[in-house]
Write an enzyme that holds these catalytic residues in place. Structure first.
Site: not given
Length: 375
Positions: A62-67, A83, A180
């Site tokens: 997956g991909q998030g705002g953190f990387g 991560k 969160d």
């Protein structure tokens, strides 16, 4: 403040380099024992690179705002999730520090286990246990998933999530507000046991502290309590609000912010309240369950959820009676107030007070199941 490090042996240079890295990334660590404890969690970058096949695209989860998050396997056969924090994400640096600092202090069956971390030049990596069934949003919201999660599994996931949150608020060595909590931050193991993940936005507060404020509001729209979204004031009741939204999502099979939500312009929270008011709460249940659920359990979940998402934080229950009620103990549940139906204003929200109205009342007989029915 000046720190002098004396090197008596050549092989101590590695230790000094590691401490300097920690001082740069984690300036709030000042105790030598904490240095030693954190160092034991450090992975070699080459080990992680080999485990993930150089962070190959086929291993990307997956991909998030953190990387990005990558699947990997260590030489001993253990599967891991890595991560990889983006080098240009300031939020990623803060998340990195927070998660590493909490790892030694948080141990619970319903929290994801952080195995360690890696600092290598610009690389900042967090290494977790790999959970077989990914995140709850992928399992629950997939409209084409056959078979869907049955009701027994959904109830088990909700109860486990509540227990993890109770640990955060009451039972751990620290008092932590997650900030969160959402479907994608609830991971599922091979037995569909839930584990709360992603502590990057979590805030540590004193055991006797009721609430705190921040000038930097972070979280996910739809799950944020109105007082937090509007004023930056957060408390354990902010997490309780998020839990209430998750409970409604688990019952309905729809995300609170889904663009494919089938109820025209009516939000999930408002629809749940309207059905509760009209005595038709079973209409909220995910139709993919084909009627295979326990009426009392569904009603109990929705009742608790509506109490959790009330505008007034003082009216929301704490996680103690929530866990008790979901466990089948006798708990007196008051009538919920309607959730927010329009844009919030500052006049709606005062401070959260830890008083008698902030939690539910227990019955003396904890062996009986609670009978809960809408008006």
């Amino acid at each position: 403040m000046y720190i002098f490090i004396i090197i008596s042996k050549p092989n101590e240079l590695y230790q000094v380099t590691f401490i300097i890295q920690l001082l740069y990334y984690m300036p709030i660590i000042i105790d030598l024992e904490e240095f030693i404890a954190v160092e034991a969690l450090k992975f070699d970058f080459k080990t992680i690179r080999n485990a993930t096949d150089s962070f190959s695209q086929r291993n990307k989860l997956g991909q998030g705002g953190f990387g990005g998050v990558y699947k990997g396997k260590l030489q001993n056969g253990q599967e891991i999730a890595v991560k990889r924090l983006s080098t240009n994400s300031r939020q990623g640096i803060e998340e990195f520090k927070t998660e590493v600092l909490f790892v030694e202090k948080l141990q619970h069956n319903n929290l994801v286990k952080l195995l360690g971390f890696c600092l290598h030049g610009e690389e900042k990596l967090l290494v977790y246990e790999l959970l077989a069934n990914a995140s709850l949003d992928k399992v629950l919201i997939d409209r084409y998933r056959k078979p869907t999660l049955d009701w027994e599994t959904r109830y088990k996931i909700l109860l486990g999530t509540a227990r993890g949150l109770l640990y955060f608020h009451e039972d751990s060595r620290l008092k932590i507000i997650h900030r969160d909590l959402k479907l994608s931050n609830i991971l599922l193991d091979e037995y569909m046991n839930p584990k709360i993940a992603d502590f990057g936005l979590a805030r540590l507060v004193a055991r006797d502290q009721i609430q705190a404020d921040t000038s930097k509001i972070a979280g996910t729209y739809g799950y944020m309590a109105p007082e937090y979204a509007l004023t930056g004031r957060f408390s354990i009741m902010s997490d309780v609000y998020s839990f209430g939204v998750i409970a409604l999502e688990i019952v309905s099979g729809h995300m609170c912010s889904s663009t494919t939500f089938p109820y025209e312009d009516e939000s999930l929270c408002l629809r749940a309240w309207r059905l509760w008011r009209d005595g038709a709460i079973l209409d909220l249940v995910d139709p993919r369950l084909d009627g295979n659920f326990l009426r009392d359990e569904v009603t109990r979940c929705v009742h608790i959820a509506l109490l959790c998402i009330q505008e007034d934080a003082n009216k929301r229950p704490t996680m103690v009676p929530i866990v008790s009620a979901l466990s089948g103990h006798q708990v007196v549940l008051p009538e919920p107030k309607p959730p927010q139906s329009g844009p919030p204003t500052t006049s709606h929200y005062g401070s959260y007070q830890d008083g008698p109205n902030s939690s539910l009342k227990f019955s003396k007989n904890n062996d009986e199941l609670t009978e809960i029915h809408p008006r």
